[in-house]
Design a protein around this motif. Structure first.
Motif, short mmCIF file in Angstrom:
data_model
loop_
_atom_site.label_atom_id
_atom_site.label_comp_id
_atom_site.label_asym_id
_atom_site.label_seq_id
_atom_site.Cartn_x
_atom_site.Cartn_y
_atom_site.Cartn_z
N ILE A 163 37.38 -44.14 26.31
CA ILE A 163 36.87 -45.39 26.88
C ILE A 163 35.52 -45.13 27.56
N GLN A 164 35.48 -44.06 28.35
CA GLN A 164 34.26 -43.78 29.10
C GLN A 164 33.11 -43.39 28.18
N ASN A 165 33.41 -42.58 27.17
CA ASN A 165 32.35 -42.11 26.27
C ASN A 165 31.90 -43.19 25.29
N ALA A 166 32.85 -43.93 24.78
CA ALA A 166 32.50 -44.99 23.83
C ALA A 166 31.73 -46.09 24.55
N SER A 167 32.22 -46.47 25.70
CA SER A 167 31.54 -47.47 26.54
C SER A 167 31.10 -48.68 25.73
N GLU A 168 29.87 -49.11 25.90
CA GLU A 168 29.41 -50.35 25.24
C GLU A 168 29.22 -50.20 23.74
N SER A 169 29.26 -48.97 23.22
CA SER A 169 28.99 -48.78 21.79
C SER A 169 30.05 -49.46 20.92
N ILE A 170 31.23 -49.72 21.49
CA ILE A 170 32.29 -50.36 20.70
C ILE A 170 32.43 -51.85 21.02
N LEU A 171 31.57 -52.34 21.90
CA LEU A 171 31.65 -53.75 22.29
C LEU A 171 30.61 -54.57 21.53
N ASN A 172 30.93 -55.81 21.28
CA ASN A 172 29.89 -56.70 20.76
C ASN A 172 29.75 -57.91 21.68
N THR A 173 28.56 -58.45 21.67
CA THR A 173 28.18 -59.50 22.61
C THR A 173 27.62 -60.66 21.81
N LYS A 174 28.21 -61.82 21.98
CA LYS A 174 27.73 -62.98 21.23
C LYS A 174 27.54 -64.18 22.14
N ARG A 175 26.62 -65.02 21.74
CA ARG A 175 26.43 -66.26 22.49
C ARG A 175 27.55 -67.23 22.13
N ILE A 176 27.96 -67.99 23.09
CA ILE A 176 28.98 -69.02 22.84
C ILE A 176 28.57 -70.34 23.50
N ALA A 177 29.12 -71.41 22.98
CA ALA A 177 28.95 -72.72 23.62
C ALA A 177 30.35 -73.30 23.77
N ILE A 178 30.78 -73.45 25.00
CA ILE A 178 32.15 -73.92 25.27
C ILE A 178 32.30 -75.37 24.81
N GLN A 179 33.46 -75.70 24.29
CA GLN A 179 33.68 -77.09 23.89
C GLN A 179 33.70 -78.00 25.11
N PRO A 180 33.04 -79.14 25.00
CA PRO A 180 32.87 -80.01 26.18
C PRO A 180 34.17 -80.33 26.92
N ARG A 181 35.29 -80.44 26.18
CA ARG A 181 36.52 -80.82 26.88
C ARG A 181 36.94 -79.75 27.90
N HIS A 182 36.48 -78.51 27.71
CA HIS A 182 36.82 -77.47 28.68
C HIS A 182 35.95 -77.53 29.93
N LEU A 183 34.91 -78.36 29.89
CA LEU A 183 34.07 -78.54 31.07
C LEU A 183 34.61 -79.64 31.98
N LEU A 184 35.51 -80.45 31.43
CA LEU A 184 36.06 -81.55 32.21
C LEU A 184 37.01 -81.03 33.29
N LYS A 185 36.97 -81.68 34.42
CA LYS A 185 37.92 -81.36 35.48
C LYS A 185 38.98 -82.45 35.48
N VAL A 186 40.20 -82.06 35.23
CA VAL A 186 41.27 -83.05 35.13
C VAL A 186 42.02 -83.12 36.45
N SER A 187 42.12 -84.31 37.00
CA SER A 187 42.83 -84.49 38.26
C SER A 187 44.33 -84.58 38.00
N GLN A 188 45.11 -84.12 38.95
CA GLN A 188 46.57 -84.21 38.84
C GLN A 188 47.06 -85.64 38.95
N GLY A 189 46.25 -86.50 39.55
CA GLY A 189 46.67 -87.89 39.78
C GLY A 189 47.56 -88.00 41.01
N ALA A 190 48.23 -89.14 41.11
CA ALA A 190 49.03 -89.44 42.31
C ALA A 190 50.21 -88.49 42.49
#
Lengths: 265, 265
Positions: free
Chosen positions: A158-185
């Motif tokens: 883990i220590q030696n491999a470090s970031e060499s085994i990781l990949n990094t990608k851009r993402i755009a979250i789906q809008p519904r996950h940005l919504l804050k849903v209230s519990q209601g009454a």
């Protein structure tokens, strides 16, 4: 501050933020930690330094390094195992404040995204690059049992491999996950008398039968529960042919609950 | 050890364990914290001292006090809000090691149980006893908006009401929750090339469409993401009739993400 972790190294002064990590990981304030300190943080929060958590704090640090400074971010993990704790150790995103969402998608990946725009970065493991790291490969693909696993070699990988085994990608979250849903009454459940969200129905979900436990009706606890039966230690010879009361783990009461198991990543 | 919380009080030496709590809460090692220290712990881990979390650490402490010493316990919360963090702050049960299970049952209650026998204790809020504590009542039943809420009075109610509004019951966890389920075999997903549990199907769940985000195919990130558009500050007069770019919160970049919202308990 306390929080289960009084014995570790003192937190360092916040360092500058860049995408190059000189130490093993970095928290949201910019404080850096060595590999050994990261193992200790994992032990203090998670009970033991699970390999996936030690790798996980590196993944979260890498993701943070790719966000613009001072971004207000939320987090998603694509697995329930270990990685959520890496997010909770290094950032203010927790399950309890809902800035961390855990999705059971079965992939060992984490994403951080700007909570306003939904744009962010995902860090995953590149399985093609694991061939050079046999213990890491065996861990991710579970080709060895925990007994066969060479823990020292795994941490070294883990220590030696470090970031060499990781990949990094851009993402755009789906809008519904940005919504804050209230519990209601909220109202009193006519079944149990406790507060519950009216949106769940006329009675609460527990009274509807969705309960993980049987609750004793003898109201308040008068005295502490009895302990589990104590285990008598016998030699292997004496034990042959007898029932096994408990699994053979590395349990240390009050400190460590079990050895690394099949579900520990 | 660091973990997001270098500025708080030093963890105290472990104290003896009993069901009477002299301080506000106590962690699994027996170290005690005052009400103010508990607020600080909540802020360090959760981003702000949510009232439900400050009450939650008391609930978890009370539950621990009813378990026999050295019990190896797991935890269940009946809500996703705040209370899971109280468990994670004071015990080694976390979502990442799966010793904490979060059930969306809508009741503000937590249970700790012996992981061997399944016997334990549940601490909930007795809604009948809230009449004496108007701010606490208003908080639990959400009869006031956050703007109307008197935070100081609420914290005072929590501290003064303390255990008088809690109830403690014995529980027996259903046996299926004691089982440890293995993920099973892991393979490379032919869709994305990442490791995934074969039990999920021929391709991973993300490739099946269950994804919270769109992932950019432009492989690795070359440079950090752009920041969100900066906001121009204008006077209220100038703003009349114009669109609102952002909600009016108490956001402090890098420190605090939002004011207490409707879903914060």
């Amino acid at each position: 501050m306390g929080k289960k972790n009084s014995n570790g190294p003192i937190k360092k002064a916040a360092a500058g933020r860049s995408s190059a990590l000189s130490d093993w990981c970095r928290d949201y304030k910019g404080a850096c930690y060595t590999f050994e300190e990261s193992m200790e943080m994992a032990r203090a929060f998670h009970g033991y330094p699970a390999p996936g958590l030690v790798l996980g704090v590196r993944m979260v640090s890498l993701a943070m390094a790719h966000l613009p400074e001072k971004t207000l971010f939320d987090a998603v993990t694509e697995t329930r195992s270990c990685l959520p704790d890496a997010v909770q150790i290094l950032t203010l995103c927790t399950v309890g404040n809902n800035w961390l969402k855990i999705m059971d998608l079965g992939r060992y990946a984490v994403a951080l995204y700007d909570k306003t725009t939904g744009n962010g970065v995902r860090v995953g493991i590149d399985s093609q690059k694991l061939e050079k790291w046999p213990e890491l490969y065996a861990w991710l693909f579970k080709t060895k049992t925990k007994h066969e696993q060479d823990s020292e070699a795994l941490y070294r990988d883990i220590q030696n491999a470090s970031e060499s085994i990781l990949n990094t990608k851009r993402i755009a979250i789906q809008p519904r996950h940005l919504l804050k849903v209230s519990q209601g009454a909220i109202d009193v459940c006519p079944g149990c008398g406790e507060a519950f969200p009216v949106a769940h129905g006329n009675i609460c979900r527990v009274c509807q039968g969705d309960t993980p436990y049987r609750i004793s009706d003898t109201a308040r606890m008068e005295k502490p529960l009895k302990s589990a039966p104590s285990v008598k230690r016998v030699s292997a010879e004496q034990a042959v042919g007898r029932g096994l009361l408990h699994d053979m783990t590395e349990i240390i009461p009050g400190e460590k609950k079990a050895r690394l198991s099949d579900t520990d990543r």
